[in-house]
Design an enzyme around this catalytic site. Structure first.
Site, PDB file in Angstrom:
ATOM      1  N   HIS A 311      -4.709   7.694   4.108  1.00  0.00           N
ATOM      2  CA  HIS A 311      -3.667   7.081   4.934  1.00  0.00           C
ATOM      3  C   HIS A 311      -3.879   7.473   6.384  1.00  0.00           C
ATOM      4  O   HIS A 311      -4.342   8.579   6.681  1.00  0.00           O
ATOM      5  CB  HIS A 311      -2.278   7.543   4.469  1.00  0.00           C
ATOM      6  CG  HIS A 311      -1.153   6.709   4.999  1.00  0.00           C
ATOM      7  ND1 HIS A 311      -0.607   6.916   6.241  1.00  0.00           N
ATOM      8  CD2 HIS A 311      -0.484   5.646   4.468  1.00  0.00           C
ATOM      9  CE1 HIS A 311       0.356   6.037   6.443  1.00  0.00           C
ATOM     10  NE2 HIS A 311       0.449   5.257   5.394  1.00  0.00           N
ATOM     11  N   ASP A 369       0.170   2.278  -1.631  1.00  0.00           N
ATOM     12  CA  ASP A 369      -0.317   0.917  -1.839  1.00  0.00           C
ATOM     13  C   ASP A 369      -1.105   0.792  -3.136  1.00  0.00           C
ATOM     14  O   ASP A 369      -1.084  -0.255  -3.786  1.00  0.00           O
ATOM     15  CB  ASP A 369      -1.196   0.487  -0.660  1.00  0.00           C
ATOM     16  CG  ASP A 369      -0.433   0.448   0.647  1.00  0.00           C
ATOM     17  OD1 ASP A 369       0.616  -0.210   0.675  1.00  0.00           O
ATOM     18  OD2 ASP A 369      -0.865   1.072   1.623  1.00  0.00           O
TER      19      ASP A 369
END
Length: 438
Positions: A311, A369
């Site tokens: 991330h 995600d």
């Protein structure tokens, strides 16, 4: 500016006798920041920060992230506690108003949202202007932007009551718009919202029900959807939130600002990441191909990327991913899915990556995600609806950030600077005297 001044930082311009003392400001938690607003006036230089990764564009009381420690707080509450104990509308109230609601406040808030779930009947016909194969995000962006043409009674951004009504309308209507965008794409009749259902239940009902037969919402799936919405509700000053704030700084109405946020969210590097995860899994194709795929990911000369891992902000395990992982396995167990090759592939990839020294050393843990894509696939959502789901959740964060900005007396129109690298000043040349350019 609500931060505290804690000293100064001196910046000296080499080759001159000029220096500037910049105030150091700290928030409740987090690193100190240097207030550079007077830097140009005192030294004649700007700062250069592509992507604004080292620049605070505002001060905010809504969300705090510590990427190194894997911490995400909403109004001070850890995301893990909110996802475990709250509903999405409780979190929405928290983000908008600063505190978790008591029972009476929650009932009033829920009623305020429920009152606005219907769409104007003329707005319903607006969908017919889109092609059937239009991406649902294109439809969502267009219809949300069109809301300002239907609700003239709440467009005064300086009126607190107008801002409150607009917040309710957006939070309430976007699930309806999203579900109708999906129904339109598959040729099924629109399902009107039901006021007897909770927020996540109502959304699942509008997505899946048909007039010909009754539809009962699975409580496990409804809870999973509620948790997905909570985990995506706000994430500090990301690209789409910054877009909403930048559009809002011009005085644009909230419907236009949220439409701008939706457009920004559509990008594959932002809201489209979970859709990219499933595309990656489809390209891997089979569990047997995972070792070869991972070797390509490790190869510096390869263009293959591991989607859904790591991330931009979190250099530790994404705290949302831990909760999403648990939710993922609950959903798969509830649905009894045992023979979906794509889901089997995702579970195996997760298992391998969590044990591989290469990914551990680089802190490439599965992010939110990765798991949300698997959950939504298992629940029957087509991949093109994934980002739409993200927008449904993030609307409350966008509205909270927009509202906070509108209440900030120091708010100014956003105006980033640049380093100009084009041609220097030059005189106009008549066309007959211009040389041929290679």
């Amino acid at each position: 500016m609500s931060g505290k001044s804690t000293g100064t930082m001196t910046v000296t311009l080499d080759g001159s006798n000029k220096s500037a003392k910049l105030p150091l400001i700290t928030g409740t938690i987090g690193p100190a920041v240097a207030d550079i607003r007077k830097l140009y006036g005192e030294l004649g230089v700007f700062t250069f920060d592509p992507g604004y990764g080292a620049t605070a564009s505002c001060d905010s009381k809504i969300t705090y992230i510590d990427g190194d420690e894997g911490i995400l707080l909403h109004r001070g509450y850890p995301i893990e506690q909110l996802a475990e104990h709250s509903t999405f509308l409780e979190v929405a109230h928290l983000l908008l108003n600063g505190e978790l609601p008591n029972e009476q406040e929650l009932r009033q808030f829920q009623q305020g949202v429920t009152m606005h779930t219907m769409l104007h009947e003329q707005l319903r016909s607006f969908f017919n202007g889109f092609r059937r194969d239009a991406h649902p995000m294109a439809v969502l962006c267009g219809v949300v932007g069109a809301l300002s043409a239907f609700y003239h009674d709440s467009l005064d951004i300086n009126n607190p009551e107008h801002r409150r009504i607009s917040a309710f309308r957006l939070i309430a209507k976007i699930p309806t718009i999203a579900a109708w965008a999906y129904k339109y794409s598959i040729g099924q009749p629109f399902m009107f919202p039901r006021n007897d259902l909770r927020y996540a239940e109502n959304f699942l009902y509008m997505m899946n029900a048909v007039p010909a037969e009754p539809y009962h919402v699975n409580p496990i799936l409804a809870r999973a959807m509620d948790r997905i919405l909570i985990l995506h509700a706000d994430h500090e000053q990301n690209a789409s939130t910054s877009t909403v704030r930048l559009a809002g700084s011009t005085g644009a109405n909230p419907f236009a600002c949220i439409a701008a946020g939706i457009a920004s969210l559509w990008g594959p590097a932002h809201g489209g990441a979970n859709e990219a995860v499933l595309k990656m899994l489809a390209e891997i194709g089979h569990v047997d191909h995972i070792p070869d795929f991972i070797e390509k990911v490790k190869d510096k000369n390869s263009s293959i990327r591991l989607m859904g891992f790591g991330h931009r902000v979190y250099k530790n395990y994404d705290p949302r991913a831990k909760i999403m992982q648990q939710t993922c396995h609950e959903v798969l167990r509830e649905l009894g899915i045992k023979d979906d090759p794509l889901l089997d592939l995702a579970v195996e990839l997760e298992s391998i990556a969590l044990k591989d020294d290469y990914f551990i050393s680089k802190k490439l843990y599965p992010n939110v995600d990765f798991y949300s894509g698997i959950i939504l696939k298992a629940m029957g959502f087509p991949t093109q609806m994934f980002t739409v789901l993200f927008a449904v959740a993030r609307t409350v964060g966008w509205i909270s950030q927009w509202q906070e900005m509108m209440e900030d007396p120091s708010q100014r129109i956003g105006r980033p600077r640049q380093i100009y690298t084009g041609a220097p000043a030059r005189d106009y040349v008549p066309i007959e005297r211009r040389k041929k350019h290679n």
